[in-house]
Scaffold this active site. Structure first.
Site, PDB file in Angstrom:
ATOM      1  N   SER A 142       0.851  -1.193   0.000  1.00  0.00           N
ATOM      2  CA  SER A 142       0.000   0.000   0.000  1.00  0.00           C
ATOM      3  C   SER A 142       0.878   1.231   0.000  1.00  0.00           C
ATOM      4  CB  SER A 142      -0.888   0.008   1.248  1.00  0.00           C
ATOM      5  OG  SER A 142      -1.528   1.258   1.431  1.00  0.00           O
ATOM      6  N   TYR A 155      -2.136  -1.368  10.289  1.00  0.00           N
ATOM      7  CA  TYR A 155      -2.155  -1.485   8.827  1.00  0.00           C
ATOM      8  C   TYR A 155      -0.839  -1.005   8.231  1.00  0.00           C
ATOM      9  CZ  TYR A 155      -3.988  -1.077   4.049  1.00  0.00           C
ATOM     10  OH  TYR A 155      -4.204  -1.216   2.703  1.00  0.00           O
TER      11      TYR A 155
END
Length: 250
Positions: A142, A155
């Site tokens: 990401s 995350y």
């Protein structure tokens, strides 16, 4: 066709980026095993591919469970006699909290899905790729694997870990003909951003916080995955291809 006669395993394939990648790879001639905990949507996606002339199967898979991952990998190999491409895509976003507010169980869920799940995929697919002397692995990291964001610590940690895990894997298996890369999506129109949409004011900022001023589509990310999976990327390994609309530059 760029993936003719290739066997592909995709985790998190029932929706979003995984679904788009499964459809796109099947269009390019691949036989695809869709793996997900969402049985209903996974089966529907496999049926959609079949109805449009592609080859696809679905198997319920929990990437946090070692036996489940191993069984899915074995199933794909038994079906097609090889696994040429693994797309480790399954992931969860978690709830937005400051680190001291995150329960240990929440931390474990995000890390186990987003990072351990990728490790398990690599662990069980590599022996089959070593047997054939070649293979391609793609991991979904990401833009948040490269920069911090408030209230998304688990995350960020998982996606940042994936960047380095990708490099390690590329180093360990490159001489055996196995390429390992990752993609770095920005804000993409998938279920993982549904929570952000609920705050209209915040969504206006998040949805335009990149050089292009818009969110991305799963199909746009799927094209990057297809490129890394294809022979066109034959001299690329250990890299993360950003698909973030210029999010890192913003």
């Amino acid at each position: 066709m760029r993936l003719r006669d290739k066997a592909v395993v995709i985790t998190g394939a029932a929706s979003g980026i995984g679904k788009a990648a499964a459809i796109r790879m099947a269009e390019e001639g691949a036989s695809v095993l869709l793996c997900d905990i969402n049985t209903k949507e996974g089966e529907l996606t496999a049926e959609h591919i079949q109805e449009n002339g592609g080859t696809a199967l679905f198997m319920e898979t929990d990437v946090t469970d070692e036996d489940s991952v191993q069984q899915s990998i074995q199933y794909a190999y038994k079906q097609w006699g090889a696994i040429n491409i693994l797309f480790n895509n399954a992931g969860v976003g978690g709830h937005e909290k400051k680190l001291h507010e995150v329960a240990a169980e929440e931390w474990d869920q995000v890390i186990n899905t987003n990072l351990k799940g990728v490790f398990l995929g690599i662990k069980y697919v590599v022996p089959y790729m070593l047997e054939k002397g070649k293979g391609t692995i793609i991991n979904t990291s990401s833009v948040l694997g490269f920069k911090g964001k408030k209230r998304t610590g688990p995350y960020n940690a998982a996606k940042g870990g994936l960047v380095t895990l990708t490099k390690n894997s590329a180093l360990e298996y490159g001489r055996y003909g196995i390429r390992v890369n990752s993609i770095g999506p920005g804000v993409i129109d998938t279920p993982i951003v549904d929570e952000w949409r609920k705050d209209e004011k915040k969504w206006q900022i998040i949805s335009s916080a990149n050089a292009l001023g818009r969110i991305g589509k799963p199909e746009e990310v799927a094209e990057a995955v297809l490129f890394l999976a294809s022979d066109e990327a034959s001299f690329i390994t250990g890299e993360t291809l950003m698909v973030d609309g210029g999010g890192l530059t913003f």
